[in-house]
Design a protein around this motif. Structure first.
Motif, mmCIF file in Angstrom:
data_model
loop_
_atom_site.group_PDB
_atom_site.id
_atom_site.type_symbol
_atom_site.label_atom_id
_atom_site.label_comp_id
_atom_site.label_asym_id
_atom_site.label_seq_id
_atom_site.Cartn_x
_atom_site.Cartn_y
_atom_site.Cartn_z
ATOM 1 N N GLY A 263 0.956 -9.052 14.841
ATOM 2 C CA GLY A 263 1.563 -7.757 15.090
ATOM 3 C C GLY A 263 1.064 -7.167 16.387
ATOM 4 N N PRO A 264 1.545 -5.986 16.769
ATOM 5 C CA PRO A 264 1.104 -5.324 17.997
ATOM 6 C C PRO A 264 -0.405 -5.073 17.982
ATOM 7 C CG PRO A 264 3.056 -4.251 17.106
ATOM 8 C CD PRO A 264 2.574 -5.213 16.066
ATOM 9 N N PRO A 265 -1.106 -5.316 19.079
ATOM 10 C CA PRO A 265 -2.567 -5.117 19.117
ATOM 11 C C PRO A 265 -2.989 -3.694 18.751
ATOM 12 C CG PRO A 265 -1.837 -6.366 21.034
ATOM 13 C CD PRO A 265 -0.599 -5.903 20.332
ATOM 14 N N THR B 210 -5.772 -0.095 15.112
ATOM 15 C CA THR B 210 -5.737 1.097 14.258
ATOM 16 C C THR B 210 -6.127 0.759 12.829
ATOM 17 O OG1 THR B 210 -3.988 2.064 15.626
ATOM 18 C CG2 THR B 210 -4.282 2.982 13.422
ATOM 19 N N ALA B 211 -5.657 -0.383 12.339
ATOM 20 C CA ALA B 211 -6.017 -0.801 10.982
ATOM 21 C C ALA B 211 -7.511 -1.064 10.868
ATOM 22 C CB ALA B 211 -5.224 -2.054 10.603
ATOM 23 N N VAL B 212 -8.079 -1.767 11.848
ATOM 24 C CA VAL B 212 -9.524 -2.046 11.845
ATOM 25 C C VAL B 212 -10.315 -0.743 11.908
ATOM 26 C CG1 VAL B 212 -11.409 -3.096 13.161
ATOM 27 C CG2 VAL B 212 -9.259 -4.341 12.853
#
Length: 736
Positions: free
Chosen positions: A244-246, A251-253
């Motif tokens: 997916g987009p970096p 943001t998830a991390v």
């Protein structure tokens, strides 16, 4: 209730911290680890199921959290594992990226946590508004509860709160008798079990799950049960890079890292309030949590955080060291490998019942009442609603924006009033006055007639340069037009100081003027001008006489302000001050100290005597260096410190309970000196009699000037403990 007779140390019945010896581990930590192990199994399985993760991933996280975070973390009694607070986050990641990628995100979040801990900025997470943090947990709790209600009813949870609410009527109409019975029975036991006398010895979740499992095994064969792989180690799903987009991946991390960090640090602070042992090192705790998440993610496990439910159970079960958390993780690993088939008897509805109650308990009425009292309830409600309806990151962001907006609003609305009496105008400025409030200030000042006499009363926490310039410009203009302005320059300088705070009448005033007599008179004038609030109290004290509850013996050091340390006011303390806070034994010809002690005990009837030493004590340093002028009064007085010097030589190193830093030789002597002076107090017959009759308590206190922190002095290791925790524990013991 009769008054207890106590010494400066807490009652013997109050357990003291112990060293990490095999005897202590076997006697305290081993039994505690077994209790935590039993409660961690159902919670870990339930959280994994609620998150959409493989059930084995929840158990992996429990093992890694216990062993890795327990060994490396900075909170010795905190227990880590999968937590309900991350359920919504993990469920969203699983739905978007799949489980393998979610494990990879968990691993990366752990590395980020380690970086935050190493750079010592992890504790900044505690700067979050409590309203936002509690609102976040409440939103998560509501989401979990509604989600797991579907499972209790025998159905499947939907992807969002709105979808779960929309599907709930249909779920209620469906018939899932056995699942409903198991879920309802679990909830009833969870709520009722803690109310039974002495039942808290066995954790309620364990009782509920075992009872529901036994009932289902005998009477119900069609309920959905836990499904674990036959060979757990071979079924672990190793992490992969998410696609997916970096920016989305980062943001998830970041979301996992921040939520896990905040929950772990808040839990560590809460656990510190439950025991009197070593305080948490928050930076080290963050490093330990990061290491646990990195390992858990690498093994295909769920994210790990410190968990208050398991941690409080650990403390209540008698744990004394980190060995309990480590062993609880080992017990889980051994149980899964050797007896995993037993876990497959547990109905999923029973785990859902545990999670439903756990979610509802994240919405705490005590937090709501406190936030309402401090006018922060709106931030709490908006954050909770945002998390529940929009998502965790969105809800927390909305809550933070609202909290910051409210702070700015309050800053912009400092109270400025102007009133006239007998021709004299009084301008009163209260609150915190910064550039945001200058417009309101100027509007008020312009209402004052030209040429009028004006007195400006400043009662602010802080005054920035823009506000000061606005007042000064108005003052010059008013004087130029024939008016007069009376203001207290010292108060303005104190308000503009970068380290100033609201100053109480008895707190020190620092005014950089060469004329100290003028400074003192200026302070007296300021006190008398603002004494209206305390004048009735002082008048009553003058009429009724003094009835202090405490004799406070401390050093003459100008940096020690007894009323500030104890947050007390006029009439509450009878104070004796001398160099080194010394109490020479009875018969040492120290007439002034003798008279004060006997008057306080026999005439005033004080209920406690406090001997308060302090850091950076000049008397202690002079005694160690023996540099007092020969034959001087100071040298003669410091001879009373010789027993304290001998005691300090025989004592082990003393560390500060908050920082783990070893005290300097002079500070160590200062602590030892407090204990010696308490012993000297008992050379007075009046003190011995009052203490034996339970009318008097002797307390040792040590004040760290640089840290602005009070420590209670004990007559045994560790010699120094946090005063609030030790006194609270002593109070609990006195109620038994």
């Amino acid at each position: 209730m009769p008054t207890m007779s106590t010494s400066h140390s807490p009652p013997a019945s109050s357990p003291a911290p112990e060293r990490s010896t095999w005897k202590s581990i076997l006697h305290h930590d081993l039994p505690a680890s077994l209790v935590v192990f039993l409660i961690a199994i159902p919670l870990s399985l339930g959280i994994a199921a609620a998150s959409g993760a493989p059930l084995i991933a929840g158990l992996v996280a429990a093992v890694v959290g216990g062993v890795v975070a327990g060994a490396l973390g900075g909170s010795p009694l905190q227990v880590s594992g999968p937590a309900a607070g991350l359920t919504v986050v993990v469920a969203g990641l699983v739905g978007q990226y799949g489980w393998a990628a979610t494990a990879g995100i968990t691993c990366a979040a752990g590395l980020l946590q380690i970086l935050l801990g190493v750079t010592r900025i992890g504790r900044l997470a505690l700067s979050l508004s409590p309203a936002v943090v509690h609102g976040m947990l409440a939103g998560i709790g509501v989401t979990i509860a509604v989600q797991q209600l579907h499972v209790v009813l025998g159905g499947k949870a939907q992807s969002s709160l709105i979808a779960n609410l929309a599907a709930l009527p249909g779920q209620l109409m469906a018939h899932h008798g056995h699942s409903v019975l198991v879920g309802v029975l679990t909830i009833v036991i969870l709520l009722a079990w803690p109310r039974l006398p002495r039942a808290k010895v066995i954790p309620a979740p364990l009782v509920a799950v075992v009872t529901a499992t036994a009932l289902a095994a005998v009477f119900m064969v069609d309920v959905t049960r836990v499904d674990l792989p036959d060979q757990p180690l071979q079924e672990l799903i190793l992490p992969t890079m998410p696609g997916g987009p970096p920016l989305e991946i980062f943001t998830a991390v970041l979301t996992v890292a921040l939520v896990a960090s905040v929950e772990s640090l808040l839990s560590a602070v809460a656990v510190d309030k439950l025991h009197r042992g070593k305080r948490s090192n928050l930076d080290r705790e963050l490093i330990g949590q990061g290491a646990a998440n990195a390992v858990s993610g690498a093994l295909g496990g769920m994210p790990v955080t410190g968990v208050i439910v398991r941690s409080s159970t650990n403390v209540a079960a008698g744990a004394r060291t980190r060995a309990s958390a480590i062993m609880h993780g080992l017990w889980i690993a051994a149980f899964v490998l050797a007896a995993g088939a037993m876990l497959e008897l547990i109905p999923m509805a029973a785990l859902a019942g545990v999670l439903l109650v756990t979610g509802l308990r994240l919405v705490q009425l005590a937090h709501i009442r406190t936030l309402k009292r401090h006018d922060e309830l709106l931030v709490y409600v908006v954050t909770a609603a945002g998390v529940a309806l929009l998502g965790l990151a969105e809800g927390v962001l909305i809550g933070l924006v609202l909290a910051i907006a409210r702070v700015l609003y309050r800053l912009a609305r400092a109270t400025v009033t102007a009133s006239e009496e007998n021709g004299l105008w009084t301008v009163r400025i209260q609150g915190t006055l910064v550039f945001l409030g200058v417009a309101s200030l100027v509007r008020t000042l312009r209402t004052i007639p030209v040429g009028a006499p004006v007195r400006v009363e400043l009662e602010v926490d802080h005054l920035d340069h823009a506000a000061y310039e606005a007042i000064e410009d108005w003052r010059r203009g008013h004087l130029a037009r024939g008016g007069s302005v009376e203001l207290n320059r010292a108060a303005f300088r104190a308000a503009m100081s970068t380290d100033s705070a609201r100053r109480l009448p008895w707190q020190p005033q620092v005014i950089p003027e060469p004329d100290q007599r003028a400074s003192m008179l200026d302070g007296i004038r300021e006190f008398e001008a603002s004494a209206d609030l305390i004048r009735p109290m002082l008048a009553k004290l003058a009429a009724d006489g003094q009835r202090p509850a405490q004799l406070f013996i401390t050093c003459a050091d100008s940096r020690i302000v007894p009323n500030m340390i104890t947050t007390s006011g006029p009439g509450e303390q009878f104070c004796v001050r001398n160099i080194g806070n010394l109490v020479p034994p009875k018969g040492s010809n120290s007439n002034s100290v003798d008279a004060a002690i006997e008057y306080a005990v026999d005439v005033l009837g004080v209920r406690s005597i406090v001997v308060c030493g302090h850091s950076h004590c000049g008397a202690a340093a002079a005694a160690l260096e023996a540099n007092a002028p020969a034959g001087s009064g100071l040298q003669n007085w410091l001879r009373h410190l010789e027993p304290s010097v001998r005691r300090a030589v025989g004592m082990p190193d003393i560390v500060d309970p908050a920082t783990d830093a070893k005290l300097s030789p002079a500070d160590k002597l200062s602590v030892a000196n407090v204990g010696v002076q308490l012993a000297n107090l008992r050379s007075f017959a009046c003190v011995r009699k009052a203490e034996n009759e339970g009318r008097l308590e002797l307390i040792g206190l040590w004040f760290d000037i640089g840290a602005a922190a009070a420590r209670l002095v004990l007559d045994r290791e560790p010699y120094l403990v946090r005063a609030d925790e030790e006194l609270a524990a002593a109070g609990k013991s006195s109620k038994r």
